[in-house]
Enzyme design. Sequence first.
Site, PDB file in Angstrom:
ATOM      1  N   GLY A  73       2.887  -1.046   4.322  1.00 38.64           N
ATOM      2  CA  GLY A  73       2.886   0.378   3.995  1.00 38.64           C
ATOM      3  C   GLY A  73       4.307   0.874   3.775  1.00 38.64           C
ATOM      4  N   GLY A  74       4.866   1.503   4.799  1.00 40.00           N
ATOM      5  CA  GLY A  74       6.177   2.165   4.704  1.00 40.00           C
ATOM      6  C   GLY A  74       7.267   1.310   4.061  1.00 40.00           C
TER       7      GLY A  74
ATOM      8  CD  GLU B  38      -3.523  -2.355   7.307  1.00 39.17           C
ATOM      9  OE1 GLU B  38      -2.506  -2.665   6.705  1.00 39.17           O
ATOM     10  OE2 GLU B  38      -4.065  -1.243   7.191  1.00 39.17           O
TER      11      GLU B  38
ATOM     12  CG  ASN C 289      -1.771   1.217   1.346  1.00 37.50           C
ATOM     13  OD1 ASN C 289      -1.793   2.044   0.422  1.00 37.50           O
ATOM     14  ND2 ASN C 289      -2.486   1.362   2.452  1.00 37.50           N
ATOM     15  CD1 TRP C 290       3.861   1.266  -2.769  1.00 31.54           C
ATOM     16  CD2 TRP C 290       3.715   2.353  -4.723  1.00 31.54           C
ATOM     17  NE1 TRP C 290       4.694   0.649  -3.654  1.00 31.54           N
ATOM     18  CE2 TRP C 290       4.638   1.288  -4.855  1.00 31.54           C
ATOM     19  CE3 TRP C 290       3.469   3.176  -5.828  1.00 31.54           C
ATOM     20  CZ2 TRP C 290       5.298   1.039  -6.066  1.00 31.54           C
ATOM     21  CZ3 TRP C 290       4.123   2.915  -7.017  1.00 31.54           C
ATOM     22  CH2 TRP C 290       5.035   1.855  -7.137  1.00 31.54           C
TER      23      TRP C 290
ATOM     24  CB  SER D 282       5.148  -1.511  12.057  1.00 31.68           C
ATOM     25  OG  SER D 282       4.682  -0.201  12.316  1.00 31.68           O
TER      26      SER D 282
HETATM   27  P1  13P Z   1       2.892   0.550   7.741  1.00 30.17           P
HETATM   28  O1  13P Z   1       3.446  -0.733   7.157  1.00 30.17           O
HETATM   29  O2  13P Z   1       3.617   1.768   7.273  1.00 30.17           O
HETATM   30  O3  13P Z   1       2.736   0.451   9.230  1.00 30.17           O
HETATM   31  O4  13P Z   1       1.416   0.710   7.145  1.00 30.17           O
HETATM   32  C1  13P Z   1       0.548  -0.358   7.242  1.00 30.17           C
HETATM   33  C2  13P Z   1      -0.654  -0.060   6.444  1.00 30.17           C
HETATM   34  O5  13P Z   1      -1.419   0.830   6.775  1.00 30.17           O
HETATM   35  C3  13P Z   1      -0.876  -0.837   5.219  1.00 30.17           C
HETATM   36  O6  13P Z   1      -2.136  -0.595   4.699  1.00 30.17           O
END
Ligand code: 13P
Length: 250
Positions: free
Chosen positions: A231-232, A164, A9-10, A210
Site C-alpha cells: 500500500g503506502g 493482510e 495497491n494505490w 506495512s
Molecule cells: P500498507 O502497505 O500501507 O500497510 O497497506 C497494505 C495494504 O492494504 C495493501 O492492500
Amino acid sequence: MDRVLIAANWKMNKTVGEAHRYMVDFLPRLTGWEKTEVIICPPFTCLAYLREALENTGIQLGAQDVFWEPEGAFTGEISAAMLADMGCRYVIIGHSERRHILGENDQDINRKLKAAVSCGLVPIFCVGESLPEREQGQTQTVVREQLEQGLAGLELPNLVVAYEPVWAIGTGVNASPADAQGICASIRRYLGGFQVNDWARDIPILYGGSVTARTIAAFTAQADINGALVGGASLDPEHFASIVRLNSDG
Ligand code: 13P
C-alpha cells in the site's frame, strides 16, 4: 514456486496527472526486474491512462474492486467485463478496508470472486484477522472462514490470495516474516483440501501490511510467501521500484 508477484495497491490516491509523473519516474528505474511480476492497482479513474502507459512494459494492470452484477441499474458500480475491457488482468477483492469501512461481507466477496473469474480476471483475494481476533487466538479460524465462504462454489479458480492482517495495514507494524509464513502455509494447506493436481501449490500467496524496501526480502524468503501487496510504500516510485528490485536481486 519460482513465481514472485509484487502488487501495488494505490488505494484512493493519485489523479491521472500524478499517475503520469509517477510512471515517468518509475519505469526507468525498473531494470533487472524480470524475475518478478509487477502489478499496479490504481483507482478506476487512472485505469485508461495506465493501460496505455504500461503497454509493452510487462507490468500488469489491476483494479481495486468490482461489482458482482454483469450490468444494469447499479449506480456507481463497475462490472468485471468493464475491467477486462480496460485491460485489467487482476482485481483486488475483499480488501479489509472494504470489509470494515464499506461493510462488505463474505457473501458479497463470494459474488465478486465469481463475477471476476467468470470474466477471466484473476482475483487478488484478501483475507486477514483484526487485532482483537488475533489477541483472542482466532487468526487461523477467521482466515479459514474467510477462505471457505469467499471460495464457496468456485471450481479451482485462477487466483492469488493476499494475507493482510488488519492490524498491520498502514500502521508501520508488520507481522513477523515467520508469523506470516505460518498463516500463509496454513492458507496453502486449506487450499490443498481441494486436492486436485498441484493447484494449491501453484496459487501465489502474498503478504500485505506495512511492507517496505527494508522488509520485503524477509517476506519473499519464506517458503509459502510468493510476493507482497504493497500500500503506502507503493505510492512513491523510487521506493516501490526498490521493493521490486530488492526482491529481484534476492
Ligand atoms: P500498507 O502497505 O500501507 O500497510 O497497506 C497494505 C495494504 O492494504 C495493501 O492492500
